[in-house]
Design a protein around this motif. Structure first.
Motif, PDB file in Angstrom:
ATOM      1  N   THR A 114     119.345  80.154 133.733  1.00 17.11           N
ATOM      2  CA  THR A 114     119.468  81.540 133.736  1.00 17.11           C
ATOM      3  C   THR A 114     118.733  82.082 134.767  1.00 17.11           C
ATOM      4  O   THR A 114     119.127  83.185 135.793  1.00 17.11           O
ATOM      5  N   LEU A 142     122.290  88.763 132.156  1.00 20.43           N
ATOM      6  CA  LEU A 142     122.372  87.367 132.326  1.00 20.43           C
ATOM      7  C   LEU A 142     121.769  86.628 130.951  1.00 20.43           C
ATOM      8  O   LEU A 142     122.245  85.641 130.821  1.00 20.43           O
ATOM      9  N   GLU A 143     120.679  87.255 130.574  1.00 20.54           N
ATOM     10  CA  GLU A 143     120.195  86.587 129.580  1.00 20.54           C
ATOM     11  C   GLU A 143     121.184  86.712 127.977  1.00 20.54           C
ATOM     12  O   GLU A 143     120.711  86.216 127.158  1.00 20.54           O
ATOM     13  N   ARG A 147     123.543  79.051 127.007  1.00 23.74           N
ATOM     14  CA  ARG A 147     123.087  78.274 128.048  1.00 23.74           C
ATOM     15  C   ARG A 147     124.320  77.405 128.261  1.00 23.74           C
ATOM     16  O   ARG A 147     124.221  76.937 129.598  1.00 23.74           O
ATOM     17  N   VAL A 150     126.231  79.360 131.245  1.00 23.99           N
ATOM     18  CA  VAL A 150     125.425  79.160 132.460  1.00 23.99           C
ATOM     19  C   VAL A 150     125.409  78.213 133.149  1.00 23.99           C
ATOM     20  O   VAL A 150     125.566  77.918 134.298  1.00 23.99           O
TER      21      VAL A 150
END
Length: 204
Positions: A114, A142-143, A147, A150
């Motif tokens: 990220t 984006l957070e 995972r 991303v």
């Protein structure tokens, strides 16, 4: 104050541990801490990082220990002061050790990738003209991405960058980490901003 960061990363390889430390060191130095740099302990997996952190807070009274791990999942309280310990307790069953402060748990939300995706200029400089920027998520929020999302987007966006040039965890990820601009990450990532503010508080 002496600060030690117990960071997730590096696997089981001494060479990868060294590369992990170097990547985080260069990024942190660029954030304004070159003359007051913290010690960085590459711990391999998340559980190992937590175990080493717990040992440190119980025995190393000469340093302020900070745990830095992937959040793995999006953090519900993704504001400027997220409750990292609540996230770790809920997701992983990790209990905050006695006498440990809120800011001694820091999260890469949701993962180190990220951070990498947040800096488009660094990505373009590192991967070159074949980088498919339109395949990446927008920098905003984006957070909130998982995972897996991303990592898959990074791999997809760099797949045409040449033989052995696409994104991969390990050597390339830590080299990429060292190229990131802290100011760009602070602009887009509240958890990174909190991490830097915490270092600034204790590294005097």
């Amino acid at each position: 104050m002496k600060v030690k960061i117990y960071v997730e990363g590096g696997g089981d390889s001494k060479e990868q541990h060294a590369r992990c430390r170097e990547g985080f060191r260069k990024l942190i130095d660029k954030a304004g801490f070159k003359e007051r740099s913290p010690a960085i302990v590459a711990c391999g997996g998340r559980s190992s990082a937590f175990d080493k952190f717990k040992t440190a807070v119980a025995s190393d009274v000469g340093a302020y220990a900070i745990l830095l791990v992937d959040s793995e999942d999006p953090v519900k309280s993704a504001d400027d002061k997220p409750d990292s310990w609540s996230h770790l307790q809920s997701r992983d069953g990790w209990e905050r050790p006695a006498n440990v402060m809120d800011d001694q748990a820091q999260l890469m939300a949701t993962c180190m990738e990220t951070w990498i995706m947040a800096d488009r200029a660094a990505l373009k400089n590192f991967f070159g003209q074949k980088l498919q920027t339109n395949a990446l998520f927008p920098e905003k929020e984006l957070e909130s991405r998982t995972r897996h999302e991303v990592q898959e987007k990074l791999e997809h966006a760099t797949r045409d960058c040449g033989k052995d040039r696409g994104y991969a965890k390990g050597n390339r990820s830590f080299k990429m980490l060292a190229e990131l601009k802290p100011e760009t990450l602070k602009k887009h990532l509240p958890h990174f901003r909190r991490f830097i503010e915490t270092l600034d508080k204790y590294l005097k």
